[in-house]
Design a protein around this motif. Sequence first.
Motif, PDB file in Angstrom:
ATOM      1  N   LYS A  45       0.919  -1.260   0.331  1.00 45.77           N
ATOM      2  CA  LYS A  45      -0.004   0.220  -0.130  1.00 45.77           C
ATOM      3  C   LYS A  45       0.785   1.382   0.287  1.00 45.77           C
ATOM      4  N   PRO A  46       0.350   2.294  -0.519  1.00 38.30           N
ATOM      5  CA  PRO A  46       0.729   3.716  -0.310  1.00 38.30           C
ATOM      6  C   PRO A  46       1.560   4.154   1.110  1.00 38.30           C
ATOM      7  N   GLY A  47       3.019   4.469   1.024  1.00 36.37           N
ATOM      8  CA  GLY A  47       3.380   4.416   2.217  1.00 36.37           C
ATOM      9  C   GLY A  47       4.163   3.678   3.124  1.00 36.37           C
ATOM     10  N   GLU A  48       3.480   2.024   2.533  1.00 36.88           N
ATOM     11  CA  GLU A  48       4.006   1.366   3.908  1.00 36.88           C
ATOM     12  C   GLU A  48       5.565   1.108   3.720  1.00 36.88           C
ATOM     13  N   ARG A  49       6.381   0.110   4.725  1.00 39.59           N
ATOM     14  CA  ARG A  49       7.488   0.152   4.943  1.00 39.59           C
ATOM     15  C   ARG A  49       8.147  -0.796   4.511  1.00 39.59           C
ATOM     16  N   LEU A  50       8.833  -0.933   3.416  1.00 43.60           N
ATOM     17  CA  LEU A  50       9.326  -2.397   3.037  1.00 43.60           C
ATOM     18  C   LEU A  50      10.214  -2.916   4.376  1.00 43.60           C
ATOM     19  N   PRO A  51      10.584  -4.355   4.267  1.00 44.75           N
ATOM     20  CA  PRO A  51      11.692  -4.760   5.100  1.00 44.75           C
ATOM     21  C   PRO A  51      12.414  -4.292   4.833  1.00 44.75           C
ATOM     22  N   ASP A  52      13.807  -4.087   5.978  1.00 44.30           N
ATOM     23  CA  ASP A  52      15.334  -3.450   5.125  1.00 44.30           C
ATOM     24  C   ASP A  52      16.021  -4.827   4.041  1.00 44.30           C
ATOM     25  N   GLN A  53      16.264  -3.684   3.151  1.00 45.49           N
ATOM     26  CA  GLN A  53      17.563  -3.838   2.498  1.00 45.49           C
ATOM     27  C   GLN A  53      17.440  -5.590   2.762  1.00 45.49           C
ATOM     28  N   THR A  90      12.850   2.736   3.088  1.00 39.52           N
ATOM     29  CA  THR A  90      12.152   2.694   1.886  1.00 39.52           C
ATOM     30  C   THR A  90      10.579   2.364   2.376  1.00 39.52           C
ATOM     31  N   PHE A  91       9.785   3.098   1.560  1.00 37.33           N
ATOM     32  CA  PHE A  91       8.015   3.342   1.635  1.00 37.33           C
ATOM     33  C   PHE A  91       7.574   3.792  -0.253  1.00 37.33           C
ATOM     34  N   VAL A  92       6.731   2.705   0.192  1.00 39.75           N
ATOM     35  CA  VAL A  92       6.017   2.515  -1.031  1.00 39.75           C
ATOM     36  C   VAL A  92       5.472   4.030  -1.059  1.00 39.75           C
ATOM     37  N   ALA A  93       5.983   4.212  -2.237  1.00 44.86           N
ATOM     38  CA  ALA A  93       5.080   6.240  -2.966  1.00 44.86           C
ATOM     39  C   ALA A  93       4.402   5.918  -2.915  1.00 44.86           C
ATOM     40  N   ASP A  94       2.928   7.489  -2.375  1.00 47.76           N
ATOM     41  CA  ASP A  94       2.213   7.885  -1.544  1.00 47.76           C
ATOM     42  C   ASP A  94       1.260   7.909  -3.250  1.00 47.76           C
TER      43      ASP A  94
END
Length: 248
Positions: A45-53, A90-94
Motif C-alpha cells: 500500500k502507499p506509505g507502507e514500509r518495506l523490510p530492510d534491504q 524504504t516506503f511505497v510512494a504515495d
Amino acid sequence: MTDQLEDTAEPSRLGTGRMTGMERRSAMDAVRMRIGMAISLGLLKPGERLPDQEDVALGLSVSPITARRALASLAEQGVVVRRRGRAGGTFVADSPPNDVLASLSASPAESQAVNRLVDRRLLFECAVTHYAAVNATTEQLDELERLTREMAGASDWSFYHRMDEQFHQLVGTASCLETAVEVYHQTLAELYDYFIPYPIEKLHTSNRDHIALVAALRARKVEEAVEVARKHVDILHRTMFMGLAEGA
C-alpha cells in the motif's frame, strides 16, 4: 563498476529458458518487477514500509547488492521513497507513477507459463506429500511444526517466505523420493522466483494449511495430507500475480 560486476554475476532465474514463454530478465529487473507488481495489485500500500534491504534480498532470494540496486532504481522512478533517520527506510510512494508501474509487469506469456508451473508443482506436491505421510521422521515432523510457529509469528513477508520455502523443501526431503526430490525442489525454486510481496495477514491465513498438513502427516493420514497439499497449491492459480490481475 563493482556493482555492475556483482549484478552481472548473479543472473536471474527468471527467463533462463527452462519454460516456454518466460522472458529473460536481469536479477535487478526481476526484483523491480516483483515489487512493482505487488504495488500495482494493491498488496503493498502507499506509505507502507518495506523490510530492510537485507531482508528484501533474503525474501526474494537475491544478493544484497541486487536488492540495493533495484530499490535505488525504483526510488529514482518515484515508485518508492527512501527516508533517513531512526524512523527511516524504504516506503511505497504515495502516488507511484502509473506508467512506471505498467512497465513493471509480467507479460501474458509469463503469466501462462507460471500457471503451467503451478500445475507442475501440484503434481509434485501431491506425490511428495503422499510419501512424507509414510516416511517422515519424528524429528522432521517436529521441525515442520516449528516452522509453522515461525510463520505464525512472522511480521513481514520476507521472513515468512524464507520459512515457507524451508517448510516445503523439508516436506520434499521427508518423502525420501531421492532424485525425484531434486526435481521437486527445482520446481519450487522456479515458482518462488515469481512470488511477490503479500500482506502478512494473507500469509498467516495460508499458514493454516501448513498447520493442517503437519497434523495430517503426524497422524499418517495420507489422503487427508494430500488433499491439504493439493488445495494449498491449486489456489496459487488465483492468488499469485496472474490470478490477482485477472480478478482485477
